[in-house]
Motif scaffolding. Structure first.
Motif, PDB file in Angstrom:
ATOM      1  N   LEU A 170       0.821  -1.206   0.000  1.00 41.42           N
ATOM      2  CA  LEU A 170       0.000   0.000   0.000  1.00 41.42           C
ATOM      3  C   LEU A 170       0.860   1.263   0.000  1.00 41.42           C
ATOM      4  O   LEU A 170       1.801   1.389   0.784  1.00 41.42           O
ATOM      5  CB  LEU A 170      -0.924   0.006   1.221  1.00 41.42           C
ATOM      6  CG  LEU A 170      -1.892   1.195   1.353  1.00 41.42           C
ATOM      7  CD1 LEU A 170      -2.920   1.171   0.233  1.00 41.42           C
ATOM      8  CD2 LEU A 170      -2.598   1.156   2.718  1.00 41.42           C
ATOM      9  N   ASP A 171       0.492   2.210  -0.875  1.00 40.67           N
ATOM     10  CA  ASP A 171       1.199   3.485  -0.952  1.00 40.67           C
ATOM     11  C   ASP A 171       0.436   4.626  -0.281  1.00 40.67           C
ATOM     12  O   ASP A 171       1.028   5.448   0.422  1.00 40.67           O
ATOM     13  CB  ASP A 171       1.443   3.867  -2.423  1.00 40.67           C
ATOM     14  CG  ASP A 171       2.355   2.896  -3.134  1.00 40.67           C
ATOM     15  OD1 ASP A 171       3.480   2.694  -2.655  1.00 40.67           O
ATOM     16  OD2 ASP A 171       1.924   2.323  -4.164  1.00 40.67           O
ATOM     17  N   VAL A 172      -0.883   4.691  -0.526  1.00 39.88           N
ATOM     18  CA  VAL A 172      -1.674   5.815  -0.031  1.00 39.88           C
ATOM     19  C   VAL A 172      -2.999   5.293   0.547  1.00 39.88           C
ATOM     20  O   VAL A 172      -3.644   4.428  -0.058  1.00 39.88           O
ATOM     21  CB  VAL A 172      -1.985   6.836  -1.148  1.00 39.88           C
ATOM     22  CG1 VAL A 172      -2.592   8.105  -0.557  1.00 39.88           C
ATOM     23  CG2 VAL A 172      -0.742   7.175  -1.950  1.00 39.88           C
ATOM     24  N   LEU A 173      -3.387   5.856   1.693  1.00 41.52           N
ATOM     25  CA  LEU A 173      -4.671   5.527   2.306  1.00 41.52           C
ATOM     26  C   LEU A 173      -5.452   6.820   2.507  1.00 41.52           C
ATOM     27  O   LEU A 173      -4.936   7.787   3.083  1.00 41.52           O
ATOM     28  CB  LEU A 173      -4.470   4.840   3.657  1.00 41.52           C
ATOM     29  CG  LEU A 173      -5.744   4.525   4.449  1.00 41.52           C
ATOM     30  CD1 LEU A 173      -6.601   3.495   3.714  1.00 41.52           C
ATOM     31  CD2 LEU A 173      -5.405   4.042   5.854  1.00 41.52           C
ATOM     32  N   PHE A 174      -6.712   6.825   2.046  1.00 46.54           N
ATOM     33  CA  PHE A 174      -7.597   7.979   2.199  1.00 46.54           C
ATOM     34  C   PHE A 174      -8.677   7.648   3.223  1.00 46.54           C
ATOM     35  O   PHE A 174      -9.382   6.639   3.089  1.00 46.54           O
ATOM     36  CB  PHE A 174      -8.245   8.331   0.862  1.00 46.54           C
ATOM     37  CG  PHE A 174      -7.263   8.721  -0.207  1.00 46.54           C
ATOM     38  CD1 PHE A 174      -6.818  10.025  -0.311  1.00 46.54           C
ATOM     39  CD2 PHE A 174      -6.768   7.769  -1.098  1.00 46.54           C
ATOM     40  CE1 PHE A 174      -5.897  10.383  -1.293  1.00 46.54           C
ATOM     41  CE2 PHE A 174      -5.860   8.117  -2.082  1.00 46.54           C
ATOM     42  CZ  PHE A 174      -5.418   9.431  -2.175  1.00 46.54           C
ATOM     43  N   VAL A 175      -8.813   8.513   4.234  1.00 47.33           N
ATOM     44  CA  VAL A 175      -9.765   8.273   5.313  1.00 47.33           C
ATOM     45  C   VAL A 175     -10.557   9.541   5.573  1.00 47.33           C
ATOM     46  O   VAL A 175      -9.978  10.625   5.755  1.00 47.33           O
ATOM     47  CB  VAL A 175      -9.059   7.850   6.615  1.00 47.33           C
ATOM     48  CG1 VAL A 175     -10.094   7.398   7.648  1.00 47.33           C
ATOM     49  CG2 VAL A 175      -8.041   6.742   6.355  1.00 47.33           C
ATOM     50  N   THR A 286      -0.543   2.032  -5.442  1.00 43.68           N
ATOM     51  CA  THR A 286      -1.594   1.255  -4.785  1.00 43.68           C
ATOM     52  C   THR A 286      -2.260   2.144  -3.743  1.00 43.68           C
ATOM     53  O   THR A 286      -1.613   2.588  -2.789  1.00 43.68           O
ATOM     54  CB  THR A 286      -1.027  -0.001  -4.102  1.00 43.68           C
ATOM     55  OG1 THR A 286      -0.381  -0.819  -5.083  1.00 43.68           O
ATOM     56  CG2 THR A 286      -2.133  -0.799  -3.432  1.00 43.68           C
ATOM     57  N   ALA A 287      -3.533   2.428  -3.948  1.00 44.73           N
ATOM     58  CA  ALA A 287      -4.253   3.352  -3.075  1.00 44.73           C
ATOM     59  C   ALA A 287      -5.585   2.749  -2.636  1.00 44.73           C
ATOM     60  O   ALA A 287      -6.269   2.078  -3.411  1.00 44.73           O
ATOM     61  CB  ALA A 287      -4.495   4.679  -3.786  1.00 44.73           C
TER      62      ALA A 287
END
Length: 323
Positions: A170-175, A286-287
């Motif tokens: 995983l590169d980016v996580l949006f919350v 990967t997001a």
């Protein structure tokens, strides 16, 4: 085959939707709405109740009270019914009708605040009322999701590890940022585990959570009129603010392809797609974005063109159906 004795024991943890065919960006949507409470808030509710019971603060004679825009109220209504507690939810006029009806169907009492606090909006008015209730009767036990560490711990223990397992690269996580429980639990996990994940908070325009000016917000769930005490910005790498009209446009775009998600999901997707196009356009990345709930509770609001037109006027992103 799952067999359960309490509704909070069931949750689908590993369902993702590939959003590239719809939005042409590399983004996977983690679906958190498949449980008996219908939202990610079930995790926080179960965590906070269990810890309060373990500490002896929540006893058979207690009346649980909480301020909620809807989803946590439904989750607490379900758990209170399961465990034999009374529950009073303090909400406001932005809470969807079906959400209020769900709480009442499970035996909860729902108090709707109709006037916002002049400085801190509806949330401030709700919190003031909760404090008054607790001061008036010792039986009331306030979960206080905005300050309760067991809110974010629920996601530190469950949501974040499940994402890390599903996407080890995983590169980016949006919350999305509401109480910031999900955000803080996930951000703390990835930072403390030393994983190189960029955590991006997605907030609504009009929310004061990250220092922006207060403004009107009609979609419940994300944003706040009072900065959540559990927020620690040192764990957050970036913040995106999204207009509600953009959120509505994107959930309608998903619905046109058969995926019916809630208004908060539209906010998160809108912020995520914009951020990816600005910062990682054309890159192999990967997001993942987290979807808090599904869309059935929003049929009388974000999915009803007349409601959207009444609220947003000339800025409405949805056209009335032709007659």
């Amino acid at each position: 085959m799952p067999v359960i004795s309490a509704p909070e024991d069931f949750h689908v943890e590993d369902l993702y939707v590939d959003l590239r065919p719809t939005f042409d960006v590399p983004l996977y949507l983690k679906c958190e709405g498949f449980n008996f409470a219908g939202s990610i808030k079930l995790k926080a509710a179960a965590s906070m109740v269990a810890e309060a019971e373990a500490r002896g603060e929540l006893t058979p004679g207690s009346v649980i009270v909480e301020s909620s825009s809807g989803n946590l109220g439904v989750a607490l209504s379900m758990i209170a019914a399961t465990r034999g507690y009374r529950f009073l939810c303090v909400t406001d006029t932005r809470c969807n009708l079906v959400t209020r009806q769900l709480m009442e169907a499970m035996g909860a009492q729902v108090h709707v605040v109709t006037e916002p606090h002049p400085g801190t909006g509806f949330l401030g008015a709700r919190l003031d009322l909760v404090r008054e209730l607790c001061a008036s009767d010792s039986r009331y036990f306030w979960m206080n999701q905005h300050a309760n560490p067991y809110n974010w711990m629920a996601h530190y223990r469950t949501t974040a590890p499940s994402i890390a397992k599903a996407f080890p690269e995983l590169d980016v996580l949006f919350v999305g940022a509401g109480t910031t429980g999900t955000l803080m639990g996930c951000a703390r996990y990835f930072k403390e585990e030393g994983l190189p994940v960029t955590v991006v908070a997605v907030d609504s325009i009009g929310s004061v959570t990250f220092g922006g000016p207060a403004g009107p917000r009609m979609i419940p769930g994300l944003g706040a009129g009072v900065r959540p005490p559990i927020l620690d910005e040192s764990f957050v790498d970036d913040v995106v603010h999204v207009a509600e009209t953009d959120a509505i446009r994107d959930v309608h775009r998903l619905a046109s392809g058969g995926f019916l998600f809630g208004g908060s999901t539209g906010t998160v997707i809108s912020g995520a797609t914009r951020w990816l196009r600005k910062h990682r356009d054309g890159e192999s990345v990967t997001a993942v974005a987290i979807s808090p709930d599904l869309g059935e509770r929003y049929l009388d609001s974000v999915y009803r063109p007349s409601w959207v037109a009444d609220v947003y006027g000339d800025q409405s992103p949805v056209s009335e159906p032709s007659r």
